[in-house]
Design an enzyme around this catalytic site. Sequence first.
Site, short mmCIF file in Angstrom:
data_model
loop_
_atom_site.label_atom_id
_atom_site.label_comp_id
_atom_site.label_asym_id
_atom_site.label_seq_id
_atom_site.Cartn_x
_atom_site.Cartn_y
_atom_site.Cartn_z
N ARG B 53 13.32 41.60 -1.12
CA ARG B 53 13.98 42.80 -0.57
C ARG B 53 13.21 44.08 -0.84
NH1 ARG B 53 19.85 41.56 -0.49
NH2 ARG B 53 19.90 39.34 -0.92
N LYS B 82 -6.24 32.81 -11.73
CA LYS B 82 -7.46 32.45 -12.46
C LYS B 82 -7.63 33.27 -13.72
CE LYS B 82 -9.59 31.47 -7.99
NZ LYS B 82 -9.98 32.38 -6.91
N HIS B 131 12.59 51.03 -12.65
CA HIS B 131 12.57 50.74 -11.22
C HIS B 131 12.97 52.04 -10.52
CE1 HIS B 131 12.58 48.64 -7.56
NE2 HIS B 131 13.59 47.81 -7.72
#
Lengths: 155, 304
Positions: B53, B82, B131
Site C-alpha cells: 500500500r 548478496k 513513518h
Amino acid sequence: MSDNDQQLRVSKIRNGTVIDHIAGGQALNVLAILGIDGTSGDSVSVAMNMPSDRLGHKDVVKVEGRELSQDEVDVLSLIAPAATINIIRDYDVVEKRRVERPSVVEGVLECPNHNCITTEDEPVDSRFAVGDDGVRCEYCDTIIRDDLPAHILAE
Amino acid sequence: MRHDHIISAKQLSRGDIETVLDHAADIAADPGAFADRHTDTLLGMLFFEPSTRTKMSFTTAMKRLGGDIVDMGSVESSSVKKGESLADTVRVVEGYTDALVLRHPMEGSAKMASEFVDVPLVNAGDGAGQHPTQTLLDLYTIRENAGFDDLTIGIMGDLKYGRTVHSLAHALTTVDASQHFISPESLQLPRSVRYDLHEAGAGVREHTDLGEILPELDVLYVTRIQAERFPDESEYREVAGQYQIDADTLAAAKDDLTVMHPLPRVDEIAHDVDETTHAQYFQQAHNGVPVRMALLDLMLGGDQ
Ligand SMILES: [Zn+2]
C-alpha cells in the site's frame, strides 16, 4: 588522611594519567571505556573503594605512559561525572581537569536495540545524545539510563 | 520546506505541517492542475520489506505529478541478498534518481541512509521507528474531520510497537491536542515516546479501558494488536477482545466522532462501523496520495 596520601598507596607514576574521584566500584568500567584490558602493555594501577570525603568511597585509576584525550575524558563523564583527571609528567601533576559531559558520544556505546541499524554491518558509528539522566540513540531513539557500562562497545 | 530529507515526524514544526497539509488540500481540490508538475522526475523506490500500500501510494503520487518511479524490486532478487550494505545501495541508486523513498525493517535506517546521499530521501517506515508520511496523512484526515483546535484524541491498540502511533503522538504535541492512550498494560507507550511527550509538555493520559474516555473523544485512532506480541495465544485473546470496537460500542461516543485506522485492520474495527458516519479510515488511506504529492512537490522544489 589527605587525597595525596591515599594516592601514595598506589604506586606513583612517572608519566601518564591519574583518574581520581571515580564513584566506588566504577573503576573497571572506566578501564573498559578507555579500552584498557591489559593486553596492550599499558601499566595500570587500580585502587577500589578508597575512603573519600566527597564520595564516601571512590576508585582511583592510574595509567602509566598515556595521557587521555579530551574525547576519552568526555566519555568518562558518563559513568564518572565527579572524576578529576591529573596528567602527570616526570612525577608532577602538570594539568588537572574535571570531566564534562559531552552532548554526543560516538562509537563508544552499543545500542541495546538489536533492530537498530547501528548494530548492523554498516559504515556508521553508534551515536548517542547525552541527556541529564541518560543517553539516547540518535538513530532509533532508544534510551539507556541505568546500565551504561553494560553497553560499552568492545574495542 | 527547510528539510531535504523527511526522516521523522519529530523534525516537522507546526508550520511545516500546515504547509504540507495546505498544499495537499490544494492538490486534492484540483489534482489535474499538478499533472505536469514533475514530468522529468524519477523517484527511486527502495522497499526492503513488503508494503504494497505505501509503495502504491507513493507510486501513484509521483505519477500524478507527471513523474515516474524506478523500483529496486524485491529484496530476494536484488544485490541486498548478496550482502550489500544499505549505505552502498542508496549511494548507487541516488545516481539514477531525483529522490528516494526508503522502507526498511530496521530502526534508524532512514536516518543513516540520508547521511550517505545528496538527493532528498523520504522515510516510508523504518522498523518500529518512524513513518512520517503516514503521520502527515493522519494529520490531514484529522484536520479535515475534527480540526486542530481543542482536539481530544484517543489512540488505542498496540502503542508499544506501533510506529504510526509514535510519530502521530509527537506531531500532535505541535497542535496542543489532548491525547489519551488506550492499551493493555503490556503494550503501553515506550519510554522514549513518553519522554518526548513529557518534554513537549503534552497533555497525556493513559487508560486500559476505552469506556472511560470514549464520550469525550473527537477522534479515535485504532491500531492493531498483533498476536505475535504475546507469549501465548490465550493471553492475546483475552486482551485483544477488549480493544475491538463495533457500532454498538460507538453509541456512547459523540455524534461527530471520527474513527481512524492506518490499515490494514483485522478485527479491531467491526464491519458494521464502516456504514456509520464515524468511519474515515478508507478516506484516510486515500488521503495518502494528495499528501504524498504535496510532500514530493515541496521537496522537489514545487514551491519555487
Ligand atoms: Zn539505536
